[in-house]
Design a protein around this motif. Structure first.
Motif, PDB file in Angstrom:
ATOM      1  N   GLY A  31       0.680  -1.192  -0.073  1.00  0.00           N
ATOM      2  CA  GLY A  31      -0.033   0.097  -0.151  1.00  0.00           C
ATOM      3  C   GLY A  31       0.857   1.243  -0.059  1.00  0.00           C
ATOM      4  O   GLY A  31       0.464   2.298   0.692  1.00  0.00           O
ATOM      5  N   ASN A  32       2.034   1.211  -0.571  1.00  0.00           N
ATOM      6  CA  ASN A  32       2.769   2.375  -0.723  1.00  0.00           C
ATOM      7  C   ASN A  32       3.685   2.141  -1.973  1.00  0.00           C
ATOM      8  O   ASN A  32       3.728   1.335  -2.480  1.00  0.00           O
ATOM      9  N   LEU A  33       4.385   3.417  -2.104  1.00  0.00           N
ATOM     10  CA  LEU A  33       5.171   3.430  -3.253  1.00  0.00           C
ATOM     11  C   LEU A  33       6.842   3.834  -2.984  1.00  0.00           C
ATOM     12  O   LEU A  33       7.661   4.170  -3.552  1.00  0.00           O
ATOM     13  N   ASN A  34       7.064   3.698  -1.696  1.00  0.00           N
ATOM     14  CA  ASN A  34       8.258   4.174  -1.198  1.00  0.00           C
ATOM     15  C   ASN A  34       9.568   3.163  -1.745  1.00  0.00           C
ATOM     16  O   ASN A  34      10.590   3.417  -1.679  1.00  0.00           O
ATOM     17  N   ASP A  35       9.367   2.090  -1.924  1.00  0.00           N
ATOM     18  CA  ASP A  35      10.211   1.018  -2.161  1.00  0.00           C
ATOM     19  C   ASP A  35      10.507   1.091  -3.752  1.00  0.00           C
ATOM     20  O   ASP A  35       9.836   0.947  -4.602  1.00  0.00           O
ATOM     21  N   ASN A  36      11.657   1.599  -4.345  1.00  0.00           N
ATOM     22  CA  ASN A  36      12.314   1.716  -5.475  1.00  0.00           C
ATOM     23  C   ASN A  36      11.856   0.635  -6.277  1.00  0.00           C
ATOM     24  O   ASN A  36      11.806   0.489  -7.678  1.00  0.00           O
ATOM     25  N   ASN A  37      12.420  -0.629  -5.571  1.00  0.00           N
ATOM     26  CA  ASN A  37      12.179  -1.744  -6.412  1.00  0.00           C
ATOM     27  C   ASN A  37      10.608  -2.301  -7.073  1.00  0.00           C
ATOM     28  O   ASN A  37      10.668  -3.078  -7.756  1.00  0.00           O
ATOM     29  N   LEU A  38       9.787  -1.647  -6.289  1.00  0.00           N
ATOM     30  CA  LEU A  38       8.377  -1.773  -6.748  1.00  0.00           C
ATOM     31  C   LEU A  38       8.390  -1.469  -8.321  1.00  0.00           C
ATOM     32  O   LEU A  38       7.204  -2.260  -8.949  1.00  0.00           O
ATOM     33  N   SER A  39       9.342  -0.642  -8.794  1.00  0.00           N
ATOM     34  CA  SER A  39       8.994  -0.265 -10.102  1.00  0.00           C
ATOM     35  C   SER A  39       9.208  -1.409 -11.211  1.00  0.00           C
ATOM     36  O   SER A  39       8.830  -1.584 -12.222  1.00  0.00           O
ATOM     37  N   ILE A  40       9.955  -2.255 -10.581  1.00  0.00           N
ATOM     38  CA  ILE A  40      10.212  -3.708 -11.444  1.00  0.00           C
ATOM     39  C   ILE A  40       9.007  -4.263 -11.770  1.00  0.00           C
ATOM     40  O   ILE A  40       8.545  -4.871 -12.727  1.00  0.00           O
ATOM     41  N   ILE A  41       8.148  -4.534 -10.699  1.00  0.00           N
ATOM     42  CA  ILE A  41       6.859  -5.161 -10.810  1.00  0.00           C
ATOM     43  C   ILE A  41       5.960  -4.400 -11.514  1.00  0.00           C
ATOM     44  O   ILE A  41       5.434  -4.925 -12.328  1.00  0.00           O
ATOM     45  N   TYR A  42       5.826  -3.175 -11.443  1.00  0.00           N
ATOM     46  CA  TYR A  42       4.847  -2.118 -12.123  1.00  0.00           C
ATOM     47  C   TYR A  42       5.244  -2.112 -13.760  1.00  0.00           C
ATOM     48  O   TYR A  42       4.502  -2.300 -14.635  1.00  0.00           O
ATOM     49  N   SER A  43       6.777  -2.188 -14.027  1.00  0.00           N
ATOM     50  CA  SER A  43       7.005  -2.186 -15.475  1.00  0.00           C
ATOM     51  C   SER A  43       6.645  -3.292 -16.375  1.00  0.00           C
ATOM     52  O   SER A  43       6.527  -3.495 -17.425  1.00  0.00           O
ATOM     53  N   MET A  44       6.211  -4.633 -15.558  1.00  0.00           N
ATOM     54  CA  MET A  44       6.034  -5.763 -16.132  1.00  0.00           C
ATOM     55  C   MET A  44       4.704  -6.265 -16.035  1.00  0.00           C
ATOM     56  O   MET A  44       4.294  -7.193 -16.653  1.00  0.00           O
ATOM     57  N   ALA A  45       3.893  -5.184 -15.506  1.00  0.00           N
ATOM     58  CA  ALA A  45       2.463  -5.543 -15.239  1.00  0.00           C
ATOM     59  C   ALA A  45       1.552  -5.357 -16.730  1.00  0.00           C
ATOM     60  O   ALA A  45       2.082  -4.533 -17.612  1.00  0.00           O
ATOM     61  N   ASP A  46       0.643  -6.058 -17.099  1.00  0.00           N
ATOM     62  CA  ASP A  46      -0.130  -6.038 -18.112  1.00  0.00           C
ATOM     63  C   ASP A  46      -1.368  -5.075 -17.734  1.00  0.00           C
ATOM     64  O   ASP A  46      -1.964  -4.449 -18.520  1.00  0.00           O
ATOM     65  N   LEU A  47      -1.922  -5.299 -16.702  1.00  0.00           N
ATOM     66  CA  LEU A  47      -3.101  -4.554 -16.054  1.00  0.00           C
ATOM     67  C   LEU A  47      -2.898  -4.336 -14.683  1.00  0.00           C
ATOM     68  O   LEU A  47      -2.312  -5.089 -13.842  1.00  0.00           O
ATOM     69  N   ILE A  48      -3.377  -2.899 -14.302  1.00  0.00           N
ATOM     70  CA  ILE A  48      -3.362  -2.576 -12.865  1.00  0.00           C
ATOM     71  C   ILE A  48      -4.874  -2.381 -12.595  1.00  0.00           C
ATOM     72  O   ILE A  48      -5.473  -1.484 -13.040  1.00  0.00           O
ATOM     73  N   VAL A  49      -4.967  -3.111 -11.532  1.00  0.00           N
ATOM     74  CA  VAL A  49      -6.500  -3.260 -11.049  1.00  0.00           C
ATOM     75  C   VAL A  49      -6.455  -2.177  -9.811  1.00  0.00           C
ATOM     76  O   VAL A  49      -5.767  -2.531  -8.828  1.00  0.00           O
ATOM     77  N   ILE A  50      -7.266  -1.105  -9.537  1.00  0.00           N
ATOM     78  CA  ILE A  50      -7.131   0.050  -8.424  1.00  0.00           C
ATOM     79  C   ILE A  50      -8.356  -0.022  -7.787  1.00  0.00           C
ATOM     80  O   ILE A  50      -9.546   0.379  -8.126  1.00  0.00           O
ATOM     81  N   PRO A  51      -8.375  -0.758  -6.716  1.00  0.00           N
ATOM     82  CA  PRO A  51      -9.639  -0.831  -5.711  1.00  0.00           C
ATOM     83  C   PRO A  51      -9.676   0.596  -5.166  1.00  0.00           C
ATOM     84  O   PRO A  51      -8.813   1.238  -4.897  1.00  0.00           O
TER      85      PRO A  51
END
Length: 216
Positions: free
Chosen positions: A96-116
């Motif tokens: 539930g945060n974006l503080n970890d720069n490594n999370l960009s690795i996950i987002y860059s490989m996503a096909d779809l982002i579901v935002i509750p």
């Protein structure tokens, strides 16, 4: 079919873990191969599975849960590449945060982002900030999932704000039908099927997400 679908928002309390678990189970019941991935340091999804297995250790596992270590960039890249090779829909419960720069690795490989999300002012503001940040790291399509929505219509200006929000979000991505506020949605299982009330509550929203997955 390999698709990577994230459930993510920086606003807490919008139901990321709950909806990701419900969605993984829904996919399985619809006949799609699905794997849930716990990328949250709190490991809520993984711990939930462990508690359920302690109570019912002989129950068949309906879908796998994989824990991701987001603190080690090189390991995270390797793990994401392995997930990309699996013939499954990969449902990732994000922090539930974006503080970890490594999370960009996950987002860059996503096909779809579901935002509750919900329609209160704080959540709308946080969701806007979240979208502006992740757009710098991903080209994934966005799906906005109105969750835990009180179906009792509010005052006229609240209805107007809701309609305006839906209109704005519709220009950024897809807005699914809402999931109503109810006790049955707040509880989830990683072992047992959706009951008829849960199924009815999520069906229209989740079918819309599946439509978006199939467009990829």
């Amino acid at each position: 079919m390999n698709k990577i679908v994230l459930f993510s928002n920086i606003k807490g309390g919008v139901g990321k873990t709950t909806t990701s678990a419900h969605f993984t189970e829904y996919l399985t019941e619809k006949g799609f191969p699905a794997i849930a991935v716990d990328a949250d340091l709190q490991a809520s999804l993984s711990r939930h599975r462990e508690r359920e297995l302690e109570t019912d250790p002989e129950h068949p596992i309906p879908w796998e849960i994989i824990k991701l270590n987001t603190l080690d960039a090189s390991k995270l890249k390797a793990d994401m590449k392995r997930l990309r090779q699996k013939d499954s829909i990969i449902v990732i419960d994000c922090p539930g945060n974006l503080n970890d720069n490594n999370l960009s690795i996950i987002y860059s490989m996503a096909d779809l982002i579901v935002i509750p999300m919900s329609y209160d002012v704080d959540t709308i503001d946080a969701t806007g900030i979240f979208v502006s940040v992740i757009r710098q790291t991903t080209s994934a399509r966005l799906v906005f999932l109105p969750n835990r929505i009180n179906t009792t219509e509010g005052k006229a200006h609240e209805r107007e704000m809701r309609d305006e929000t839906i209109s704005i979000l519709g220009k950024l991505g897809t807005v699914t039908p809402r999931i109503k506020q109810s006790v049955v949605i707040k509880r989830y299982s990683t072992l047992y099927p959706l009951d008829k009330y849960q199924y009815a509550a999520v069906e229209h929203a989740f079918d819309r997400i599946i439509e978006e997955i199939n467009k990829q």
